[in-house]
Design a protein around this motif. Structure first.
Motif, PDB file in Angstrom:
ATOM      1  N   SER A  68       0.826  -1.212   0.000  1.00 28.42           N
ATOM      2  CA  SER A  68       0.000   0.000   0.000  1.00 28.42           C
ATOM      3  C   SER A  68       0.856   1.256   0.000  1.00 28.42           C
ATOM      4  O   SER A  68       1.971   1.261   0.525  1.00 28.42           O
ATOM      5  CB  SER A  68      -0.883   0.051   1.260  1.00 28.42           C
ATOM      6  N   LEU A  69       0.268   2.306  -0.579  1.00 29.19           N
ATOM      7  CA  LEU A  69       0.895   3.620  -0.562  1.00 29.19           C
ATOM      8  C   LEU A  69      -0.165   4.639  -0.164  1.00 29.19           C
ATOM      9  O   LEU A  69      -1.278   4.625  -0.704  1.00 29.19           O
ATOM     10  CB  LEU A  69       1.439   3.953  -1.959  1.00 29.19           C
ATOM     11  N   PHE A  70       0.180   5.508   0.776  1.00 24.22           N
ATOM     12  CA  PHE A  70      -0.712   6.596   1.174  1.00 24.22           C
ATOM     13  C   PHE A  70       0.030   7.912   0.940  1.00 24.22           C
ATOM     14  O   PHE A  70       1.182   8.063   1.368  1.00 24.22           O
ATOM     15  CB  PHE A  70      -1.105   6.481   2.649  1.00 24.22           C
ATOM     16  N   ILE A  85       3.282   7.280   3.246  1.00 26.73           N
ATOM     17  CA  ILE A  85       3.512   6.013   3.936  1.00 26.73           C
ATOM     18  C   ILE A  85       3.480   4.948   2.858  1.00 26.73           C
ATOM     19  O   ILE A  85       2.525   4.889   2.073  1.00 26.73           O
ATOM     20  CB  ILE A  85       2.416   5.730   4.983  1.00 26.73           C
ATOM     21  N   ILE A  86       4.528   4.171   2.801  1.00 31.66           N
ATOM     22  CA  ILE A  86       4.558   3.100   1.803  1.00 31.66           C
ATOM     23  C   ILE A  86       4.953   1.808   2.512  1.00 31.66           C
ATOM     24  O   ILE A  86       5.906   1.781   3.298  1.00 31.66           O
ATOM     25  CB  ILE A  86       5.464   3.475   0.604  1.00 31.66           C
ATOM     26  N   LYS A  87       4.170   0.784   2.246  1.00 33.82           N
ATOM     27  CA  LYS A  87       4.337  -0.478   2.966  1.00 33.82           C
ATOM     28  C   LYS A  87       4.314  -1.591   1.928  1.00 33.82           C
ATOM     29  O   LYS A  87       3.301  -1.750   1.228  1.00 33.82           O
ATOM     30  CB  LYS A  87       3.169  -0.625   3.950  1.00 33.82           C
TER      31      LYS A  87
END
Lengths: 64, 278
Positions: free
Chosen positions: B2-4, B11-13
């Motif tokens: 995911s990327l926010f 925030i990148i996960k």
């Protein structure tokens, strides 16, 4: 290596920025175009599979 | 994964063998063109299930820290790297933070009553994990199959107010992002037996019903092992007790709890739980 090549545990990165130019706001980083987002993700080796946004932020579901 | 993207925060996960830290340079570059400068960086992860499969710079935490040290600008001079242990040598929490010290971060990463929780779960209940497999020839898209999984598993009940963007991978696996005002949540699932894994992450406030969210998450996955990493400005023992008490009636017992302090007044608490059946 997993049979599927999959590693569950994620890596997580949070970056905060500041700027003095009021013209940049309120969108700030949200002004980065999609092509540039894709370039960032290319470096990570991910692609966007789904996206949604509201008035506060944009959220992308990524491959992998 | 995911990327926010927020106005001043990303925030990148990512999971798998992705090279997450390679996003820092291009992000700094694109932000710079908007007149934005990096002032804070936080990198976290659990212990990899298959560490030898990870490419550089994720080959070891030492390599990751070296890469971070070399990549982030020198103005982020308040830096700290820490491996927070648990009772199990194979389950540690890795944290690297850096900030410039000159900006007031209290309104940025963590207001005093706002926290981020990162939950990692392994050894998922195989019957529940099966719900994250696509059916052969289901004729659905990743989006529509994802929506079905969200409803079938009860993920939509964790925060009924959230707008959910979900996706089901083929043949299995699931990701979702939730949006509730300016607060995000995210779930990622690898359901394969033998290395099943699920994560849940959200931002919340002490006033929120975190107990409800935690219980729902545990009920959806029934993990054999779970860790909760909580990051916030002010250490709050009452909050930690509340979280442990939320999951104990569901058969999970707190096995370890460690705390560490990082620059910008961020406290990280790492709790681990295992099922009583173990």
């Amino acid at each position: 290596m997993a049979v599927s090549g999959f590693e569950g545990f994620e890596k997580r990165l949070e970056l905060h920025f500041f700027g003095d130019d009021p013209e940049t706001f309120p969108l700030g980083l949200r002004k980065i175009d999609f092509e540039s987002i894709q370039q960032v993700l290319e470096a990570v080796q991910c692609t966007v599979v789904s996206a949604v946004g509201n008035s506060y932020f944009d959220a992308y579901v990524l491959s992998e | 994964s995911s990327l926010f993207v927020y106005p001043t925060k990303i925030i990148i996960k990512t999971c798998g063998t992705t090279q997450l830290l390679k996003s820092i340079d291009p992000m700094i570059h694109f932000a710079h063109h908007l007149g934005l400068t990096l002032c804070s960086c936080r990198y976290t992860r659990g212990s990899f299930i298959f560490p030898k499969s990870q490419p550089f710079p994720h080959s070891s935490f030492k390599d990751e820290v070296t890469y971070l040290e070399d990549t982030i600008p020198s103005n982020l001079c308040y830096r700290k790297a820490s491996i927070m242990p648990s009772k199990s040598s194979s389950h540690s929490w890795h944290v690297f933070t850096a900030n410039d010290g000159s900006h007031n971060h209290s309104h940025m990463p963590y207001d005093n009553d706002i926290f981020t929780i990162e939950i990692c779960m392994t050894e998922l209940d195989p019957i529940l994990a099966r719900k994250f497999f696509r059916r052969d020839g289901d004729g659905k898209t990743g989006d529509s199959a994802g929506k079905e999984m969200t409803e079938l598993t009860g993920i939509n009940e964790i925060n009924p107010n959230a707008l959910i963007c979900d996706f089901a991978f083929d043949p299995c696996g699931y990701s979702m992002n939730g949006m509730d005002g300016d607060w995000y949540s995210t779930i990622h699932v690898t359901p394969e037996d033998g290395f099943s894994y699920a994560s849940f992450e959200c931002v919340g406030s002490i006033n929120d019903d975190i107990v409800h969210a935690l219980r729902k998450v545990v009920q959806i996955f029934r993990p054999g092992t779970m860790s909760i990493s909580t990051t916030w400005n002010e250490y709050n023992n009452e909050m930690l007790t509340k979280m442990a008490k939320a999951v104990e009636p569901l058969g999970l017992k707190c096995r370890s709890c460690v705390m560490d302090q990082f620059p910008a007044e961020a406290n990280v608490v790492f709790q681990t739980f295992t099922a009583r059946r173990k």
